[in-house]
Design a protein around this motif. Structure first.
Motif, short mmCIF file in Angstrom:
data_model
loop_
_atom_site.label_atom_id
_atom_site.label_comp_id
_atom_site.label_asym_id
_atom_site.label_seq_id
_atom_site.Cartn_x
_atom_site.Cartn_y
_atom_site.Cartn_z
N GLN A 106 0.84 -1.19 -0.06
CA GLN A 106 -0.03 0.11 0.04
C GLN A 106 0.85 1.28 0.02
N ASN A 107 0.61 2.08 -1.10
CA ASN A 107 1.59 3.18 -1.15
C ASN A 107 3.13 2.81 -1.20
N ASP A 108 3.89 3.42 -0.47
CA ASP A 108 5.10 3.01 -0.09
C ASP A 108 5.79 1.96 0.73
N VAL A 109 4.55 1.32 1.28
CA VAL A 109 5.04 0.22 2.27
C VAL A 109 4.59 -1.19 1.56
N VAL A 110 5.43 -2.04 1.83
CA VAL A 110 5.39 -3.41 1.75
C VAL A 110 5.46 -4.28 2.84
N VAL A 111 4.62 -5.31 3.02
CA VAL A 111 4.56 -5.93 4.23
C VAL A 111 4.60 -7.48 3.66
N VAL A 112 5.42 -8.22 4.27
CA VAL A 112 5.81 -9.66 3.78
C VAL A 112 5.75 -10.68 5.01
N LEU A 113 4.73 -11.39 4.82
CA LEU A 113 4.83 -12.70 5.89
C LEU A 113 5.72 -13.97 5.19
N TRP A 114 6.55 -14.40 5.97
CA TRP A 114 7.56 -15.45 5.35
C TRP A 114 7.85 -16.45 6.49
N ASN A 115 8.24 -17.54 6.11
CA ASN A 115 8.81 -18.59 6.87
C ASN A 115 10.35 -18.72 6.66
N GLY A 116 11.07 -18.97 7.62
CA GLY A 116 12.64 -19.13 7.04
C GLY A 116 13.01 -20.41 7.89
N THR A 117 13.90 -21.29 7.04
CA THR A 117 14.07 -22.54 7.59
C THR A 117 15.74 -22.72 7.32
N ALA A 118 16.42 -23.12 8.26
CA ALA A 118 17.89 -23.41 8.21
C ALA A 118 18.20 -24.63 9.18
N THR A 119 19.30 -24.97 9.03
CA THR A 119 19.96 -26.12 10.12
C THR A 119 21.04 -25.46 10.98
N ALA A 120 20.89 -25.52 12.05
CA ALA A 120 21.87 -25.15 13.02
C ALA A 120 23.10 -26.02 13.12
N LEU A 121 24.18 -25.48 13.69
CA LEU A 121 25.46 -26.01 13.76
C LEU A 121 25.40 -27.49 14.59
#
Length: 164
Positions: A106-121
């Motif tokens: 909306q106008n100059d704003v972008v909202v993103v909902l996301w999931n992040g996955t990785a493997t820890a050490l």
């Protein structure tokens, strides 16, 4: 005759107002579409290992991490933010791979909902959910408020020791 001149001026003023309003709406819709496209492309590149959304940050972007995690706070530049991200990525054996759930602009704003996955050490999964509220100016992100599951991040930071 004065009544007709008055009427003509009013019609002309109305027409100019409509043109101005229509142009502003079109420009706003065009900007929000362009910003959403930039974000969508940045997340796609991130998934492919070709960059991240951080590439869109202006050098003096303000980034706020909400919550009470070890990295919660306000960072006033891309360089400051990089210093905060480093201890997180140092605990990961693989890069975070994002999966976008939704993008709203909306106008100059972008909202993103996301999931992040990785493997820890320690070979355990790191799975987190993020919501980033990003403000754009001239095609660059100038301000972000980032929400995430701080419990998951706190667990990673306590559980995994970065290599020396």
């Amino acid at each position: 005759m004065t009544r007709w001149v008055n009427f003509a001026w009013r019609v002309q003023a109305l027409a100019l107002s409509l043109i101005f309003f229509t142009n502003n709406v079109w420009a706003s819709e065009n900007t929000q579409h362009a910003n959403a496209t930039l974000v969508r492309q940045a997340f796609t590149h991130w998934q492919q290992g070709k960059g991240t959304v951080f590439d869109l940050l202006a050098p003096n972007a303000k980034w706020t991490v909400a919550g009470t995690s070890p990295v919660s706070g306000v960072y006033n530049s891309k360089a400051e933010l990089a210093q905060v991200v480093r201890p997180i990525t140092a605990r990961l054996a693989t890069p975070i791979v994002p999966t976008v759930q939704s993008i709203v602009a909306q106008n100059d704003v972008v909202v993103v909902l996301w999931n992040g996955t990785a493997t820890a050490l320690d070979h355990k999964p790191y799975n987190n959910t993020y919501l980033w509220h990003m403000t754009f100016k001239n095609g660059q992100i100038i301000e972000v408020t980032a929400f995430l599951d701080t419990y998951v991040l706190n667990d990673l930071m306590r559980r995994v020791k970065p290599p020396q």
